[in-house]
Design a protein around this motif. Structure first.
Motif, PDB file in Angstrom:
ATOM      1  N   GLU A   1      -6.151   4.357  -6.013  1.00 16.58           N
ATOM      2  CA  GLU A   1      -5.845   3.497  -4.875  1.00 16.58           C
ATOM      3  C   GLU A   1      -7.072   2.682  -4.476  1.00 16.58           C
ATOM      4  O   GLU A   1      -6.971   1.491  -4.142  1.00 16.58           O
ATOM      5  CB  GLU A   1      -5.347   4.322  -3.695  1.00 16.58           C
ATOM      6  N   LYS A   2      -8.232   3.314  -4.498  1.00 16.30           N
ATOM      7  CA  LYS A   2      -9.456   2.586  -4.189  1.00 16.30           C
ATOM      8  C   LYS A   2      -9.706   1.488  -5.220  1.00 16.30           C
ATOM      9  O   LYS A   2     -10.101   0.366  -4.881  1.00 16.30           O
ATOM     10  CB  LYS A   2     -10.653   3.544  -4.168  1.00 16.30           C
ATOM     11  N   ALA A   3      -9.475   1.818  -6.472  1.00 16.53           N
ATOM     12  CA  ALA A   3      -9.655   0.817  -7.531  1.00 16.53           C
ATOM     13  C   ALA A   3      -8.688  -0.339  -7.341  1.00 16.53           C
ATOM     14  O   ALA A   3      -9.052  -1.510  -7.552  1.00 16.53           O
ATOM     15  CB  ALA A   3      -9.448   1.474  -8.898  1.00 16.53           C
TER      16      ALA A   3
ATOM     17  N   VAL B   1      -4.233  -1.755 -12.957  1.00 12.01           N
ATOM     18  CA  VAL B   1      -4.631  -0.964 -11.778  1.00 12.01           C
ATOM     19  C   VAL B   1      -3.424  -0.660 -10.901  1.00 12.01           C
ATOM     20  O   VAL B   1      -3.363   0.383 -10.246  1.00 12.01           O
ATOM     21  CB  VAL B   1      -5.740  -1.675 -10.970  1.00 12.01           C
ATOM     22  N   LEU B   2      -2.443  -1.554 -10.861  1.00  9.54           N
ATOM     23  CA  LEU B   2      -1.212  -1.263 -10.124  1.00  9.54           C
ATOM     24  C   LEU B   2      -0.495  -0.065 -10.755  1.00  9.54           C
ATOM     25  O   LEU B   2      -0.021   0.830 -10.046  1.00  9.54           O
ATOM     26  CB  LEU B   2      -0.299  -2.484 -10.136  1.00  9.54           C
ATOM     27  N   ALA B   3      -0.415  -0.048 -12.078  1.00  8.66           N
ATOM     28  CA  ALA B   3       0.249   1.050 -12.765  1.00  8.66           C
ATOM     29  C   ALA B   3      -0.515   2.357 -12.572  1.00  8.66           C
ATOM     30  O   ALA B   3       0.089   3.419 -12.379  1.00  8.66           O
ATOM     31  CB  ALA B   3       0.390   0.728 -14.248  1.00  8.66           C
ATOM     32  N   ALA B   4      -1.840   2.290 -12.633  1.00  4.60           N
ATOM     33  CA  ALA B   4      -2.644   3.505 -12.472  1.00  4.60           C
ATOM     34  C   ALA B   4      -2.480   4.086 -11.074  1.00  4.60           C
ATOM     35  O   ALA B   4      -2.441   5.312 -10.892  1.00  4.60           O
ATOM     36  CB  ALA B   4      -4.112   3.202 -12.749  1.00  4.60           C
ATOM     37  N   ALA B   5      -2.360   3.218 -10.069  1.00  2.00           N
ATOM     38  CA  ALA B   5      -2.208   3.703  -8.699  1.00  2.00           C
ATOM     39  C   ALA B   5      -0.823   4.291  -8.473  1.00  2.00           C
ATOM     40  O   ALA B   5      -0.670   5.300  -7.783  1.00  2.00           O
ATOM     41  CB  ALA B   5      -2.470   2.569  -7.708  1.00  2.00           C
ATOM     42  N   GLY B   6       0.207   3.653  -9.027  1.00  2.00           N
ATOM     43  CA  GLY B   6       1.572   4.170  -8.899  1.00  2.00           C
ATOM     44  C   GLY B   6       1.965   4.468  -7.469  1.00  2.00           C
ATOM     45  O   GLY B   6       2.451   5.560  -7.163  1.00  2.00           O
TER      46      GLY B   6
ATOM     47  N   GLU C   1       1.434   1.047   2.391  1.00  2.00           N
ATOM     48  CA  GLU C   1       0.941   0.827   3.755  1.00  2.00           C
ATOM     49  C   GLU C   1      -0.554   1.134   3.843  1.00  2.00           C
ATOM     50  O   GLU C   1      -1.303   0.421   4.532  1.00  2.00           O
ATOM     51  CB  GLU C   1       1.726   1.698   4.740  1.00  2.00           C
ATOM     52  N   ARG C   2      -1.010   2.175   3.166  1.00  2.00           N
ATOM     53  CA  ARG C   2      -2.446   2.482   3.176  1.00  2.00           C
ATOM     54  C   ARG C   2      -3.232   1.362   2.494  1.00  2.00           C
ATOM     55  O   ARG C   2      -4.329   1.001   2.918  1.00  2.00           O
ATOM     56  CB  ARG C   2      -2.710   3.812   2.475  1.00  2.00           C
ATOM     57  N   LEU C   3      -2.671   0.811   1.418  1.00  2.00           N
ATOM     58  CA  LEU C   3      -3.328  -0.279   0.715  1.00  2.00           C
ATOM     59  C   LEU C   3      -3.465  -1.491   1.625  1.00  2.00           C
ATOM     60  O   LEU C   3      -4.539  -2.120   1.686  1.00  2.00           O
ATOM     61  CB  LEU C   3      -2.517  -0.639  -0.532  1.00  2.00           C
ATOM     62  N   ILE C   4      -2.406  -1.841   2.338  1.00  2.00           N
ATOM     63  CA  ILE C   4      -2.459  -2.993   3.252  1.00  2.00           C
ATOM     64  C   ILE C   4      -3.521  -2.770   4.330  1.00  2.00           C
ATOM     65  O   ILE C   4      -4.298  -3.672   4.655  1.00  2.00           O
ATOM     66  CB  ILE C   4      -1.072  -3.222   3.888  1.00  2.00           C
ATOM     67  N   ALA C   5      -3.564  -1.553   4.868  1.00  2.00           N
ATOM     68  CA  ALA C   5      -4.560  -1.242   5.899  1.00  2.00           C
ATOM     69  C   ALA C   5      -5.977  -1.365   5.356  1.00  2.00           C
ATOM     70  O   ALA C   5      -6.881  -1.900   6.023  1.00  2.00           O
ATOM     71  CB  ALA C   5      -4.314   0.155   6.458  1.00  2.00           C
ATOM     72  N   ALA C   6      -6.205  -0.862   4.149  1.00  2.00           N
ATOM     73  CA  ALA C   6      -7.530  -0.928   3.546  1.00  2.00           C
ATOM     74  C   ALA C   6      -7.953  -2.380   3.312  1.00  2.00           C
ATOM     75  O   ALA C   6      -9.105  -2.752   3.567  1.00  2.00           O
ATOM     76  CB  ALA C   6      -7.556  -0.152   2.244  1.00  2.00           C
TER      77      ALA C   6
END
Length: 301
Positions: free
Chosen positions: A6-8, A76-81, A88-93
């Protein structure tokens, strides 16, 4: 965002927004036809005025991840899954670290776009981080069809494919494992299956629905051939004047889709699509229901 994938992903998206979102010639044509031949500084001033409805519409257009961005971010989208909570966490970050993006026009002009929370949420939603091609299917496609095809279909799944249910995932993995790897049509059949699954009702079973779709295509192709025959003997205006209401049916497109549906059905069931078209039987003349039942009993099969 505790998980490393997710960080990546957050870092990759932030980096892409900063490096620039490539725009195609269609966007450049829209700008010229709508706003005229603006100099770079005039265009920059336009997109900076978010209170202007026209500017807001243009920024909305510029903040769309095109094919280049989709392909760059897919690994990276596939790795995060991500699931919905992960999105929502991604948008916040991103909201905590990103307040600007750059749009790059075909002539090299770079436009800085100020971003608010709503802009970031829309951009992430357009990336569809929750619509990742299921891992089993992705692995099968990579092994049987190669990395390039795997990337193409992963991007297609994210852009146009379904929100994966267990049934849809199982059906698609079956197709990926059974379609002949050496046949060029197989990749097209997989892409078709993604579009088909995306339009499927939530509780519909893929195989019966696909067979039903194939039956409708058979009927449409027959009507299209009949139209071609009618047009060869007359013209649209004359047919319309005589009461014929002819929908647009393009036989080559229908035949192409029918072949893709047939390939998917064979892969899923091991046999060709059944003939679901109605047939006409000459049962002679009957006078009552008893005669009708007797005539039906006399028919073969």
């Amino acid at each position: 965002m505790d998980a490393s994938p997710e960080k990546a992903l957050a870092g990759a998206i932030a980096g892409q927004l900063a490096a620039g979102l490539p725009q195609d010639e269609a966007v450049a044509h829209f700008i010229r036809s709508t706003y005229g031949a603006l100099a770079a500084d005039e265009l920059a001033a336009l997109v900076a005025d978010r209170d202007d409805p026209q500017a807001a519409s243009l920024v909305e257009l510029l903040l769309f991840p095109g094919e280049t961005v989709a392909r760059a971010l897919e690994p990276v989208l596939a790795a995060a899954g991500l699931d919905a909570a992960g999105q929502e966490r991604l948008i916040a970050a991103l909201g905590a670290s990103v307040d600007q993006a750059v749009a790059v026009l075909p002539d090299g002009t770079r436009l800085a776009l100020a971003l608010d929370a709503d802009d970031l949420a829309r951009f992430v939603a357009r990336l569809a981080p929750t619509r990742t091609l299921p891992r089993e299917a992705a692995a099968i496609i990579n092994e049987r069809f190669g990395a390039a095809a795997a990337l193409d279909l992963a991007v297609a799944a994210r852009q146009t494919g379904p929100d994966w249910s267990p049934g849809a995932a199982s059906f698609f993995a079956t197709l990926a494992g059974r379609l002949p790897a050496e046949t060029p049509q197989s990749k097209a059949a997989l892409a078709y299956a993604l579009r088909f699954l995306a339009g499927l009702a939530p509780r519909a079973l893929p195989v019966p629905a696909l067979i039903a779709r194939h039956g409708r295509l058979v009927a449409q192709l027959r009507r299209a051939r009949q139209q071609e025959q009618a047009f060869s003997e007359s013209n649209f205006e004359t047919l319309a004047m005589t009461g014929n209401r002819l929908p647009y049916l393009h036989a080559p497109d229908i035949a192409r889709e029918m072949a893709l549906a047939e390939a998917a059905i064979v892969a899923a069931t091991g046999r060709p699509a059944p003939d679901t078209t109605a047939s006409c039987l000459d049962m002679g003349a009957v006078e009552d229901m008893d005669g009708l039942f007797a005539a039906l009993e006399d028919q073969p099969g």
